[in-house]
Design a protein around this motif. Structure first.
Motif, PDB file in Angstrom:
ATOM      1  N   PHE A   1      -5.373 -12.055 -25.579  1.00  0.00           N
ATOM      2  CA  PHE A   1      -5.299 -12.528 -26.566  1.00  0.00           C
ATOM      3  C   PHE A   1      -5.441 -10.609 -27.348  1.00  0.00           C
ATOM      4  O   PHE A   1      -5.893  -9.783 -27.157  1.00  0.00           O
ATOM      5  CB  PHE A   1      -7.035 -12.811 -27.099  1.00  0.00           C
ATOM      6  CG  PHE A   1      -7.033 -13.879 -28.672  1.00  0.00           C
ATOM      7  CD1 PHE A   1      -5.946 -14.496 -28.922  1.00  0.00           C
ATOM      8  CD2 PHE A   1      -7.268 -12.788 -29.650  1.00  0.00           C
ATOM      9  CE1 PHE A   1      -6.126 -15.467 -30.127  1.00  0.00           C
ATOM     10  CE2 PHE A   1      -7.572 -13.682 -30.917  1.00  0.00           C
ATOM     11  CZ  PHE A   1      -6.881 -14.424 -31.150  1.00  0.00           C
ATOM     12  N   PRO A   2      -4.428 -10.746 -28.934  1.00  0.00           N
ATOM     13  CA  PRO A   2      -3.732 -11.966 -29.203  1.00  0.00           C
ATOM     14  C   PRO A   2      -2.818 -12.908 -29.129  1.00  0.00           C
ATOM     15  O   PRO A   2      -2.444 -13.910 -29.588  1.00  0.00           O
ATOM     16  CB  PRO A   2      -3.488 -11.198 -30.815  1.00  0.00           C
ATOM     17  CG  PRO A   2      -2.966  -9.531 -29.945  1.00  0.00           C
ATOM     18  CD  PRO A   2      -4.540  -9.707 -29.074  1.00  0.00           C
ATOM     19  N   PHE A   3      -2.570 -12.028 -28.116  1.00  0.00           N
ATOM     20  CA  PHE A   3      -1.377 -13.119 -27.669  1.00  0.00           C
ATOM     21  C   PHE A   3      -1.696 -13.991 -26.506  1.00  0.00           C
ATOM     22  O   PHE A   3      -3.002 -14.528 -25.913  1.00  0.00           O
ATOM     23  CB  PHE A   3      -0.019 -12.896 -26.269  1.00  0.00           C
ATOM     24  CG  PHE A   3       1.042 -11.160 -27.178  1.00  0.00           C
ATOM     25  CD1 PHE A   3       2.250 -11.323 -27.624  1.00  0.00           C
ATOM     26  CD2 PHE A   3      -0.243  -9.922 -27.109  1.00  0.00           C
ATOM     27  CE1 PHE A   3       3.099 -11.071 -27.804  1.00  0.00           C
ATOM     28  CE2 PHE A   3       0.689  -8.469 -27.930  1.00  0.00           C
ATOM     29  CZ  PHE A   3       2.018  -9.398 -28.256  1.00  0.00           C
ATOM     30  N   GLY A   4      -0.867 -15.534 -26.364  1.00  0.00           N
ATOM     31  CA  GLY A   4      -1.076 -16.566 -26.064  1.00  0.00           C
ATOM     32  C   GLY A   4       0.457 -17.540 -25.561  1.00  0.00           C
ATOM     33  O   GLY A   4       0.638 -17.661 -26.461  1.00  0.00           O
ATOM     34  N   SER A   5      -0.333 -18.544 -24.850  1.00  0.00           N
ATOM     35  CA  SER A   5       0.397 -19.772 -25.144  1.00  0.00           C
ATOM     36  C   SER A   5       0.239 -21.229 -25.461  1.00  0.00           C
ATOM     37  O   SER A   5      -1.781 -21.621 -24.755  1.00  0.00           O
ATOM     38  CB  SER A   5       1.290 -19.519 -23.374  1.00  0.00           C
ATOM     39  OG  SER A   5       0.233 -19.802 -22.523  1.00  0.00           O
ATOM     40  N   GLY A   6       0.867 -22.611 -25.535  1.00  0.00           N
ATOM     41  CA  GLY A   6       0.237 -22.946 -24.734  1.00  0.00           C
ATOM     42  C   GLY A   6      -0.128 -24.146 -26.469  1.00  0.00           C
ATOM     43  O   GLY A   6       0.411 -23.733 -27.257  1.00  0.00           O
ATOM     44  N   ARG A   7      -1.420 -23.608 -26.911  1.00  0.00           N
ATOM     45  CA  ARG A   7      -1.952 -24.566 -27.801  1.00  0.00           C
ATOM     46  C   ARG A   7      -2.171 -24.365 -28.727  1.00  0.00           C
ATOM     47  O   ARG A   7      -2.966 -22.735 -28.381  1.00  0.00           O
ATOM     48  CB  ARG A   7      -3.458 -25.679 -27.497  1.00  0.00           C
ATOM     49  CG  ARG A   7      -3.197 -27.010 -26.089  1.00  0.00           C
ATOM     50  CD  ARG A   7      -4.177 -27.473 -25.560  1.00  0.00           C
ATOM     51  NE  ARG A   7      -4.140 -28.317 -24.595  1.00  0.00           N
ATOM     52  CZ  ARG A   7      -4.551 -28.972 -24.024  1.00  0.00           C
ATOM     53  NH1 ARG A   7      -6.280 -29.019 -24.548  1.00  0.00           N
ATOM     54  NH2 ARG A   7      -4.649 -30.337 -23.046  1.00  0.00           N
ATOM     55  N   PRO A   8      -2.375 -24.150 -30.175  1.00  0.00           N
ATOM     56  CA  PRO A   8      -3.024 -23.333 -30.984  1.00  0.00           C
ATOM     57  C   PRO A   8      -4.647 -23.003 -30.824  1.00  0.00           C
ATOM     58  O   PRO A   8      -5.139 -23.511 -29.846  1.00  0.00           O
ATOM     59  CB  PRO A   8      -3.218 -24.853 -31.769  1.00  0.00           C
ATOM     60  CG  PRO A   8      -1.881 -24.786 -32.151  1.00  0.00           C
ATOM     61  CD  PRO A   8      -2.129 -25.113 -30.205  1.00  0.00           C
ATOM     62  N   GLY A   9      -4.580 -22.085 -30.605  1.00  0.00           N
ATOM     63  CA  GLY A   9      -5.897 -20.897 -30.803  1.00  0.00           C
ATOM     64  C   GLY A   9      -6.189 -20.089 -29.500  1.00  0.00           C
ATOM     65  O   GLY A   9      -7.371 -19.381 -29.679  1.00  0.00           O
ATOM     66  N   CYS A  10      -4.931 -20.526 -28.489  1.00  0.00           N
ATOM     67  CA  CYS A  10      -5.122 -19.353 -27.952  1.00  0.00           C
ATOM     68  C   CYS A  10      -4.404 -18.238 -28.419  1.00  0.00           C
ATOM     69  O   CYS A  10      -4.184 -16.734 -27.413  1.00  0.00           O
ATOM     70  CB  CYS A  10      -3.876 -19.946 -26.570  1.00  0.00           C
ATOM     71  SG  CYS A  10      -4.704 -21.262 -25.939  1.00  0.00           S
TER      72      CYS A  10
END
Length: 749
Positions: free
Chosen positions: A41-50
């Motif tokens: 984080f702040p990078f992420g994949s898939g659903r919001p919030g990730c």
């Protein structure tokens, strides 16, 4: 018309309501890695919030042919690495190419590249690189809505002109990336459509590459085919939002740097970055993720002795008796002052006592060793035997001295190099001043055999030479037997050698024929004395002009008895290994090894010829038939050319009768068979007769006046004590020490 292909990232600008995650806990369903790339984080994949916002969205393709691959957003830009510490991600960007076939551009080839970033920037750690031998490349872009451009040129005429690893404009060129770029367009072109270089470079290439760790090194093989599907690592800078730390921190709900994290002020681009405070580790963008770091356990501390971990930090402590902050970079751990003083005093006293003891023992042992060594050498060199011989002869005791090493060290200033007055194959001669201010010559020889018989013979010769009291023989004053090789002390003769005065042009003019005749007569008298008047006949065995010294009045002094042999009275010859100097060496002695007094006669004959001709006994610079002075003189005498070989420095307009007489004596001395030569007594008698006739013809006073006229020239001569002849190789010596005892006497002393 240029064909434009999009080879870099088009960042997602959709305004879809994916939501933003503030500094809170990361949902458990979020992916944390893809292949060997960690997703933080702040990078992420898939659903919001990730992920924090759309520009930080990444996608993991786990069915990719290369294995699980992380892509940027929903594009085909591959992410190779990401860092929350440096605020960078490394992506693989396309390479722009521009190819030609027989001067025509190949269609469907990418000759430019376009990269547009709305939030992120291209790192200045990248370089813009172009490859080709007929290439000019541009990089155009925007920075804060301002357009700009730059580029580089790469030219070459052949492949061999390039150098691997060099990208300075020959086959490859590179420039730095300006800071703040968010939109970039790469363009390639050619001057001559690669016509002249098509055989080894049909295409040009351009790309932006991360050069922080030398990701790219130019190779000449890239000119042929760099690869159309090649992607190069490109570094992108990222940050949160567009606001600075000061402004962003006012929005407490969405500001990510909370708890044990802090906002980094050093970042110069738009947006802000977070990092854990000192003493904490973790992800600074997640709520309560920066936790205490145990520096003591990980060894990340600078404690000298003991580390104690604290929340967010650590402490250092010292041993008992020590004080300080305990840190390597601070005051460290030092002994308390009272203890330091006590230890210092005790250590100093112990050191001084130890130093005195060691010095006393060392000096005592060294002195004892020196004394024992000197005593050993004294006995080994026959000192006791010599003392007994001297005590039996009361007269010689008064004349001959046994010197100590201390005496001679003081006389020569510990054998200082400035005291050297002669060097040669047998040793070195030093000028010394004794305690009674008497000037002497001290010879330090190199070799001496140590068998009992040879030592006895050496002592015998020393005793006999010490008893020689002849005006024309250099006086042996004494010796020192405390050294490994005995040192001999002679009287000092200041005016150099006869060789100096007849072979050096500046001196030879002053040595008139009358002086030369007197020198020959005195030398013959000295040799006659050695052969017939000494208690045991002595054969000098190395008569030459270098071993005849002259004092200030040109009185001849026969010197250097290092090769001399004693011939018992009941023998007329002695078998030895040949020793002597080439040019003076008796040919019969050379062939038979039978030494007789006639060997000295032959050598003296060569000296007479040198006095007459002024030439050296052996000179390889002369024609072959003239190299041996003895043979050349005999040939000239036989052919009636005596006047032609006279020394020009004699300045004679006619041939005096006494020179003819001396020449006849020399001819008889130089006969091959020793039996046909005269004795030294006969030679001395004949020369004395010639001298008498010269004095009757013109008073000797006149000759003395001639000597005085040249006195200022003669006194310039060096105090020369030579062991071997100089120049032209005439000093070659036949020498053997295996069957004879050699006196280590100075040549010329």
């Amino acid at each position: 018309m240029h064909l434009q292909i999009l080879v870099a990232v088009v960042l997602i600008t959709m305004m879809a309501s994916l939501g933003k995650a503030s500094a809170h806990e990361l949902p458990q369903y979020c992916e944390t890695s893809c292949g060997n790339v960690s997703i933080t984080f702040p990078f992420g994949s898939g659903r919001p919030g990730c992920y924090h916002s759309p520009e930080f969205l990444v996608t993991c393709n786990r069915t990719h042919s290369d294995g699980p691959t992380l892509f940027y957003g929903e594009t085909n830009i591959v992410i190779k690495n990401m860092s929350i510490i440096t605020g960078e991600i490394e992506v693989m960007s396309y390479v722009a190419s521009d190819c030609y076939d027989n001067g025509s551009r190949v269609l469907n080839d990418s000759y430019d590249s376009f990269l547009k970033l709305f939030k992120f920037q291209i790192s200045t750690k990248n370089r813009f690189v172009a490859i080709g031998c007929d290439t000019y490349a541009y990089i155009q872009g925007s920075r804060k809505n301002e357009n700009f451009g730059t580029g580089c040129i790469s030219l070459c005429t052949n492949k061999n002109s390039t150098r691997d690893g060099s990208c300075s404009g020959i086959g490859c060129c590179e420039i730095k990336i300006p800071d703040g770029m968010s939109t970039v367009n790469l363009t390639l072109n050619s001057y001559n459509n690669h016509i002249y270089v098509s055989d080894f470079n049909p295409c040009s290439y351009a790309f932006v590459v991360n050069q922080e760790n030398n990701h790219f090194k130019f190779s000449s093989t890239y000119l042929r085919d760099f690869g159309k599907e090649v992607r190069m690592p490109t570094l992108l800078d990222w940050a949160i939002g567009d606001e600075t730390c000061e402004i962003a921190s006012q929005d407490t709900k969405n500001f990510l740097c909370k708890g044990n994290s802090e906002c980094i002020e050093e970042y110069a681009g738009p947006g802000y970055r977070c990092r854990c405070k000192q003493g904490y580790a973790g992800n600074p963008y997640l709520k309560d993720n920066c936790t205490n770091k145990n520096e003591c356990q990980g060894g990340n501390h600078d404690c000298v002795h003991k580390c104690v971990d604290t929340v967010g930090n650590y402490m250092c402590s010292c041993r008992r008796g020590y004080s300080g902050d305990g840190r390597k970079g601070g005051s460290g751990c030092t002994v308390k002052q009272s203890l330091v003083i006590m230890i210092a005093i005790c250590s100093l006293i112990a050191f001084i006592l130890l130093l005195i003891l060691v010095t006393w023992v060392y000096v005592g042992v060294k002195k004892r060793k020196v004394m024992m060594l000197r005593e050993k050498f004294f006995k080994q060199n026959g000192g006791i035997m010599l003392q007994q011989r001297i005590s039996k002869d009361g007269g010689s005791h008064d004349r001959f001295r046994l010197f100590t090493m201390k005496d001679l060290n003081k006389a020569t200033n510990n054998y200082d190099e400035s005291k050297i007055i002669g060097k040669g194959g047998y040793g070195t001669v030093y000028k010394g001043i004794l305690s009674d201010n008497k000037i002497v010559a001290i010879k330090k020889s190199k070799l001496l055999d140590q068998t009992k018989t040879q030592i006895e013979q050496f002592i015998n010769e020393v005793v006999i030479l010490s008893q020689i009291n002849h005006r024309n023989v250099v006086k042996l004053i004494g010796c020192c037997l405390e050294a490994e090789i005995p040192l001999l002390v002679y009287e000092f003769i200041p005016n150099g050698t006869l060789s100096d005065h007849i072979h050096e042009e500046s001196k030879s003019v002053a040595v008139t024929w009358d002086i030369r005749l007197r020198i020959a007569t005195e030398t013959a008298g000295a040799l006659s004395y050695l052969h017939y008047a000494a208690s045991v006949p002595i054969v000098h065995r190395d008569i030459k002009t270098n071993n005849i010294l002259l004092d200030d009045s040109y009185v001849a002094k026969v010197a250097d008895f290092g090769a001399s042999k004693l011939i018992p009275v009941d023998q007329i010859e002695l078998e030895t290994l040949v020793r002597g100097t080439l040019g003076y060496l008796d040919p019969e002695y050379l062939q038979t090894s039978q030494l007789t007094d006639k060997s000295d006669v032959y050598s003296f004959g060569v000296v007479l010829v040198e006095l007459i001709t002024g030439q050296k006994a052996l000179n390889f610079d002369r024609p072959e038939e003239e190299r041996s002075l003895a043979k050349y003189f005999l040939s000239s005498l036989k052919n009636g050319r005596l006047f032609q070989v006279l020394d020009q420095h004699l300045q004679l307009k006619e041939l005096p009768n006494e020179i003819i007489q001396v020449s006849r004596i020399a001819e008889r001395c130089l006969r091959v068979k020793g039996d046909e030569r005269p004795t030294m007594k006969e030679v001395a008698t004949e020369l004395e007769g010639i001298m008498a006739s010269v004095i009757q013809k013109h008073p000797w006073v006149q000759s003395i006046e001639n000597e005085e006229e040249g006195e200022h020239l003669l006194k310039q001569s060096a105090n020369y004590y030579a062991f071997t002849d100089r120049g032209s190789g005439s000093s070659s010596t036949f020498d053997s020490m295996s069957k004879q005892i050699t006196l280590p006497a100075a040549s010329g002393r």
